[in-house]
Scaffold this motif. Structure first.
Motif, PDB file in Angstrom:
ATOM      1  N   GLY A   1      16.687   7.552  -2.589  1.00  0.00           N
ATOM      2  CA  GLY A   1      15.874   8.396  -1.713  1.00  0.00           C
ATOM      3  C   GLY A   1      14.385   8.099  -1.762  1.00  0.00           C
ATOM      4  O   GLY A   1      13.587   8.766  -1.107  1.00  0.00           O
ATOM      5  N   ARG A   2      13.997   7.106  -2.552  1.00  0.00           N
ATOM      6  CA  ARG A   2      12.575   6.786  -2.667  1.00  0.00           C
ATOM      7  C   ARG A   2      12.288   5.467  -1.948  1.00  0.00           C
ATOM      8  O   ARG A   2      13.111   4.554  -1.963  1.00  0.00           O
ATOM      9  N   ILE A   3      11.128   5.373  -1.321  1.00  0.00           N
ATOM     10  CA  ILE A   3      10.712   4.125  -0.670  1.00  0.00           C
ATOM     11  C   ILE A   3      10.178   3.191  -1.760  1.00  0.00           C
ATOM     12  O   ILE A   3       9.275   3.565  -2.513  1.00  0.00           O
TER      13      ILE A   3
ATOM     14  N   ILE B   1       4.264   1.824  -4.426  1.00  0.00           N
ATOM     15  CA  ILE B   1       3.615   2.586  -3.349  1.00  0.00           C
ATOM     16  C   ILE B   1       3.565   1.745  -2.076  1.00  0.00           C
ATOM     17  O   ILE B   1       3.058   0.622  -2.076  1.00  0.00           O
ATOM     18  N   THR B   2       4.113   2.297  -0.990  1.00  0.00           N
ATOM     19  CA  THR B   2       4.022   1.663   0.319  1.00  0.00           C
ATOM     20  C   THR B   2       3.158   2.558   1.212  1.00  0.00           C
ATOM     21  O   THR B   2       3.273   3.779   1.149  1.00  0.00           O
ATOM     22  N   ILE B   3       2.294   1.911   2.008  1.00  0.00           N
ATOM     23  CA  ILE B   3       1.400   2.675   2.884  1.00  0.00           C
ATOM     24  C   ILE B   3       1.693   2.314   4.341  1.00  0.00           C
ATOM     25  O   ILE B   3       1.663   1.136   4.701  1.00  0.00           O
ATOM     26  N   GLY B   4       1.965   3.309   5.153  1.00  0.00           N
ATOM     27  CA  GLY B   4       2.173   3.076   6.584  1.00  0.00           C
ATOM     28  C   GLY B   4       0.848   3.258   7.310  1.00  0.00           C
ATOM     29  O   GLY B   4       0.352   4.368   7.469  1.00  0.00           O
TER      30      GLY B   4
ATOM     31  N   ALA C   1      10.853   6.420   7.360  1.00  0.00           N
ATOM     32  CA  ALA C   1      10.844   7.132   6.080  1.00  0.00           C
ATOM     33  C   ALA C   1      11.320   8.569   6.232  1.00  0.00           C
ATOM     34  O   ALA C   1      11.416   9.300   5.250  1.00  0.00           O
ATOM     35  N   GLY C   2      11.599   8.974   7.472  1.00  0.00           N
ATOM     36  CA  GLY C   2      12.108  10.330   7.691  1.00  0.00           C
ATOM     37  C   GLY C   2      11.024  11.373   7.834  1.00  0.00           C
ATOM     38  O   GLY C   2      11.284  12.567   7.725  1.00  0.00           O
TER      39      GLY C   2
ATOM     40  N   GLY D   1       7.139   7.633  -2.723  1.00  0.00           N
ATOM     41  CA  GLY D   1       6.805   6.213  -2.659  1.00  0.00           C
ATOM     42  C   GLY D   1       6.052   5.788  -1.420  1.00  0.00           C
ATOM     43  O   GLY D   1       5.759   4.604  -1.259  1.00  0.00           O
ATOM     44  N   LEU D   2       5.721   6.729  -0.533  1.00  0.00           N
ATOM     45  CA  LEU D   2       5.109   6.329   0.734  1.00  0.00           C
ATOM     46  C   LEU D   2       4.020   7.306   1.191  1.00  0.00           C
ATOM     47  O   LEU D   2       4.156   8.517   1.055  1.00  0.00           O
TER      48      LEU D   2
END
Lengths: 396, 75
Positions: A133-135, A153-156, A168-169, A277-278
């Motif tokens: 459930g984590r990016i 850590i991912t950044i959109g 990512a929902g 994570g996002l």
């Protein structure tokens, strides 16, 4: 086969918000990878290129060759073309620049690269990697080849048409009333005043405005934003803009040399911009000012906070959404009140008739306001047209 | 993640109106306004190609209104 990679922070999108986030994450000690799907950062430009300047120092942007024209003020035109001038005295340091947006984006990417960020061109995220459930990163297509980049850590930062948030929902859906559809020509040989950014309100651009931002030597960005829910008879932004230009001889004599379009969100802020994570930043997080349609300043300010929190999360080894509340709370503390206030003002403005716009601008043009804010404006209008302010009692 | 399976110009589905996105560049300026507003996330922009997922699209017409140059038609 490109081998899979690991980094601390993966930033998707190299616009101003992405570069700013990447820079501050790198400055605070993270290994940062920033992806740009195009071959050139900043191009093609999709922007009116007007921006305020009071926030630049806060995020560490130095003036550079991306500045095109420094304006003295803004002029607001009512439907019958009464003019209200906002100058530096009213707006403090808010009045700003007309910029070369591609140069601006490149400068921010250079700042990020100089801070240690690794920049990848022709690299598009095609999916997010999820674990429990984590990016945990993204699948990336780089020059046609797909590989995985893992990061805590991912950044959109992928702009108005953000896919990252949706993948990512996070609900980033936007209603017709919450979006303006925009079109702009760069025109030469037009009769505009380089000292002012001009805005035309009313039915010429329902739920939006026409803008004229001078770029010097007879060159100007002439554009329009129209609220999607107010588009009538399947006319499009181009129809509205062409109609406006035809009615204004000083612009009708101009020649078009460039054309850009796009969507701008004019919604209230998102309820949620982080998940495990996002983090989302900039236009992708719907941080555009709903009143002006400007997104650069807010994206950069939030980007600084986002980058700093990204490093804190990496250092703490905790990329959970609970930890990332530091970013959520941080950007909201800095921006949300103004975003919300401007959203309320916009909701009111889009419902006004041309007659009401005329009355308001007429009054404002005739009085000397010490400080420009909603309260002072309403007080001034109230003295002459009390019936106009009846609807605005909530603001008084 | 879902990827485009149909290009914009293909066959209409029975009982659904046809949606046509002019994506050859005669009208389309690849600005992404339709992509951003699509409530079902079924329009895709890939540099100079716009595609949509025929099966997912409900013909809600939001993209038609959002397009700044009138490049999307529903018939």
């Amino acid at each position: 086969m490109v081998p899979n990679e690991k980094t601390d922070v993966l930033v998707i999108g190299a616009g101003p918000a992405g570069s700013m986030t990447a820079k501050w994450a790198a400055k605070s000690g993270s290994r940062v990878l920033m992806l740009e799907k195009r071959q050139e950062i900043g191009s093609p430009v999709r922007c009116g290129e007007g921006m305020s300047k009071d926030w630049l120092g806060e995020v560490g942007i130095k003036p550079g060759r991306w500045i095109n024209v420094e304006v003295e003020g803004a002029r607001i035109y009512s439907p019958s073309e009464k003019v209200f001038e906002i100058n530096e005295k009213h707006a403090g340091n808010e009045v700003g620049y007309v910029v070369e947006r591609d140069e601006f984006d490149k400068q921010l990417a250079i700042d990020a690269a100089n801070a240690g960020v690794e920049v990848r061109l022709k690299s598009a995220a095609v999916a997010l990697l999820k674990e429990n459930g984590r990016i945990v990163g993204a699948r990336v297509k780089e020059f046609g080849e797909t590989h995985e980049i893992r990061a805590p850590i991912t950044i959109g930062a992928d702009g108005f048409e953000s896919q990252i948030g949706r993948w990512a929902g996070i609900s980033t859906n936007i209603a017709m009333r919450d979006m303006d559809t925009c079109l702009q020509y760069r025109m030469t040989n037009v009769g505009c005043d380089v000292r002012y950014c001009d805005f035309y309100l009313g039915k010429v651009a329902p739920g939006g405005y026409v803008w004229v931002f001078p770029k010097g030597e007879g060159l100007a960005n002439v554009g329009i934003g129209v609220q999607v829910s107010q588009v009538q008879n399947l006319a499009d932004a181009r129809t509205y803009l062409d109609r406006w230009i035809a009615a204004h001889p000083e612009y009708a004599k101009g020649k078009k040399i460039d054309m850009v379009g796009g969507g701008v969100s004019i919604s209230a802020p998102l309820k949620q911009t982080v998940t495990d994570g996002l983090m989302l930043v900039g236009d992708a997080a719907r941080m555009i000012d709903p009143l002006t349609g400007g997104g650069i300043a807010n994206g950069c300010i939030a980007g600084k906070i986002c980058g700093t929190v990204a490093t804190e999360a990496v250092t703490a080894g905790d990329p959970s959404k609970e930890f990332l509340q530091r970013y959520e709370k941080g950007w909201r503390a800095r921006l949300e009140e103004k975003l919300y206030r401007n959203w309320l003002a916009k909701e009111k403005l889009v419902s006004l008739s041309d007659e009401t716009f005329d009355k308001i601008i007429e009054v404002l043009a005739g009085v000397k306001l010490e400080k420009l804010n909603v309260h002072n404006i309403l007080k001034a209008v109230h003295t002459k047209y009390p019936e106009v302010t009846k609807e605005f009692e909530a603001f008084l | 993640m879902r990827r485009p399976r149909w290009t914009a110009e293909v066959r209409p589905v029975p009982n659904k109106k046809s949606l046509h996105i002019e994506s050859s560049g005669q009208l389309c300026i690849y600005c992404g306004a339709c992509v951003g507003i699509c409530p079902l996330n079924c329009i895709y922009l890939d540099e100079t190609r716009i595609t949509f997922d025929e099966k997912v699209c409900t013909r809600c017409e939001v993209c038609v209104k959002a397009c700044p140059v009138g490049a999307i038609e529903i018939g």
